[in-house]
Scaffold this motif. Structure first.
Motif, PDB file in Angstrom:
ATOM      1  N   PHE A   1       0.826  -1.210   0.000  1.00  0.00           N
ATOM      2  CA  PHE A   1       0.000   0.000   0.000  1.00  0.00           C
ATOM      3  C   PHE A   1       0.860   1.260   0.000  1.00  0.00           C
TER       4      PHE A   1
ATOM      5  N   PHE B   1       0.715   4.092  -2.953  1.00  0.00           N
ATOM      6  CA  PHE B   1       0.332   5.472  -2.670  1.00  0.00           C
ATOM      7  C   PHE B   1       1.463   6.449  -2.995  1.00  0.00           C
TER       8      PHE B   1
ATOM      9  N   PHE C   1      -0.017  10.055  -3.620  1.00  0.00           N
ATOM     10  CA  PHE C   1      -1.055  10.288  -2.625  1.00  0.00           C
ATOM     11  C   PHE C   1      -0.429  10.943  -1.395  1.00  0.00           C
TER      12      PHE C   1
ATOM     13  N   ILE D   1      -0.002  10.916   2.277  1.00  0.00           N
ATOM     14  CA  ILE D   1      -0.173   9.888   3.308  1.00  0.00           C
ATOM     15  C   ILE D   1      -0.307  10.567   4.670  1.00  0.00           C
TER      16      ILE D   1
ATOM     17  N   MET E   1      -5.128   7.562   7.080  1.00  0.00           N
ATOM     18  CA  MET E   1      -4.895   6.639   5.971  1.00  0.00           C
ATOM     19  C   MET E   1      -4.058   5.455   6.443  1.00  0.00           C
TER      20      MET E   1
ATOM     21  N   VAL F   1      -9.537  -0.278  -2.718  1.00  0.00           N
ATOM     22  CA  VAL F   1      -8.996   1.044  -3.065  1.00  0.00           C
ATOM     23  C   VAL F   1     -10.078   1.916  -3.694  1.00  0.00           C
TER      24      VAL F   1
ATOM     25  N   PHE G   1     -10.803   4.053  -0.340  1.00  0.00           N
ATOM     26  CA  PHE G   1      -9.950   5.217  -0.583  1.00  0.00           C
ATOM     27  C   PHE G   1     -10.479   6.124  -1.696  1.00  0.00           C
TER      28      PHE G   1
ATOM     29  N   SER H   1      -7.957   2.516  -9.808  1.00  0.00           N
ATOM     30  CA  SER H   1      -7.678   1.509  -8.789  1.00  0.00           C
ATOM     31  C   SER H   1      -7.039   0.276  -9.419  1.00  0.00           C
TER      32      SER H   1
ATOM     33  N   MET I   1      -3.406   1.209 -10.204  1.00  0.00           N
ATOM     34  CA  MET I   1      -2.587   1.240  -8.990  1.00  0.00           C
ATOM     35  C   MET I   1      -2.280  -0.160  -8.478  1.00  0.00           C
TER      36      MET I   1
END
Length: 222
Positions: A18, A22, A27, A29, A33, A73, A77, A84, A87
């Protein structure tokens, strides 16, 4: 004892995956999260453990989890479904390639086969923890050198059309996942061939995936 070792090592592995995903897709963080990731990692370690107990689906556990991770995800998220998939493909491809290289190097140095190493709970768990360390290190490197991709939108309602570069990325993902899953099924009694085969599939696919991801970045920026 084996159950607790497996759950702990798997949770650490999923956490590393993960963090890598991310970081790769830029992303931010934050503490909540991380809490969510820890909770999901624990739940997915349960899925991994119990699916591997079933001989009919155990060999496909990785690819069953791939689908579940896409949904997590997407829903938890709030990442658009298409992104998704992108990713999670990056996450699973990197994980299989790194793990395959670790197994290959240890096999050459110790003389043990992949099936012998994976059958040992301590060695297998060590692989998972080592994989997480590599992925977290990669994530940190990506952040420090400001690498990664910008094309994953922040809005879950973002309109995505599967054409052009999007269609190529989806084609790459479908090809690699289907081929690797097929190999997992065909070579379910010979983990050595599967580990090498799956690693080669993703090792050859990743550069193409990265090229079109960079291209997607430039297209969106334009």
């Amino acid at each position: 004892m084996n159950y607790f070792i497996f759950i702990l090592a798997s949770s650490i592995e999923y956490f590393g995956t993960f963090m890598f995903m991310f970081a790769l897709f830029r992303f931010r963080i934050y503490s909540q999260m991380i809490i969510n990731v820890l909770f999901v990692s624990f739940l997915m370690s349960q899925v991994s453990y119990f699916t591997r107990l079933n001989p009919e689906i155990g060999d496909l556990s990785t690819y069953i989890q791939f689908v579940l991770f896409i949904l997590i995800v997407w829903i938890l998220f709030r990442v658009p479904l298409f992104h998704s998939i992108i990713m999670n493909f990056a996450g699973i491809a990197a994980a299989i390639v790194i793990q395959g290289l670790i197994i290959l190097l240890l096999s050459q140095s110790t003389g043990l086969t992949a099936s012998e190493m994976l059958a040992n709970i301590w060695i297998a768990s060590s692989f998972q923890v080592l994989l997480a360390i590599f992925e977290i290190a990669l994530a940190r490197t990506i952040v420090i050198f400001n690498l990664g991709f910008d094309f994953v939108p922040t809005s879950p309602r973002s309109d995505v059309r599967i054409r052009g570069t999007n269609a190529v990325l989806m084609g790459i993902i479908i090809f690699a996942i289907v081929l690797a899953a097929l190999m997992a099924y065909l070579f379910r009694t010979d983990p050595d061939i599967y580990v090498i085969g799956a690693s080669i599939v993703f090792l050859l696919t990743l550069p193409i995936f990265i090229y079109f991801s960079i291209r997607k970045d430039f297209e969106d920026a334009a």
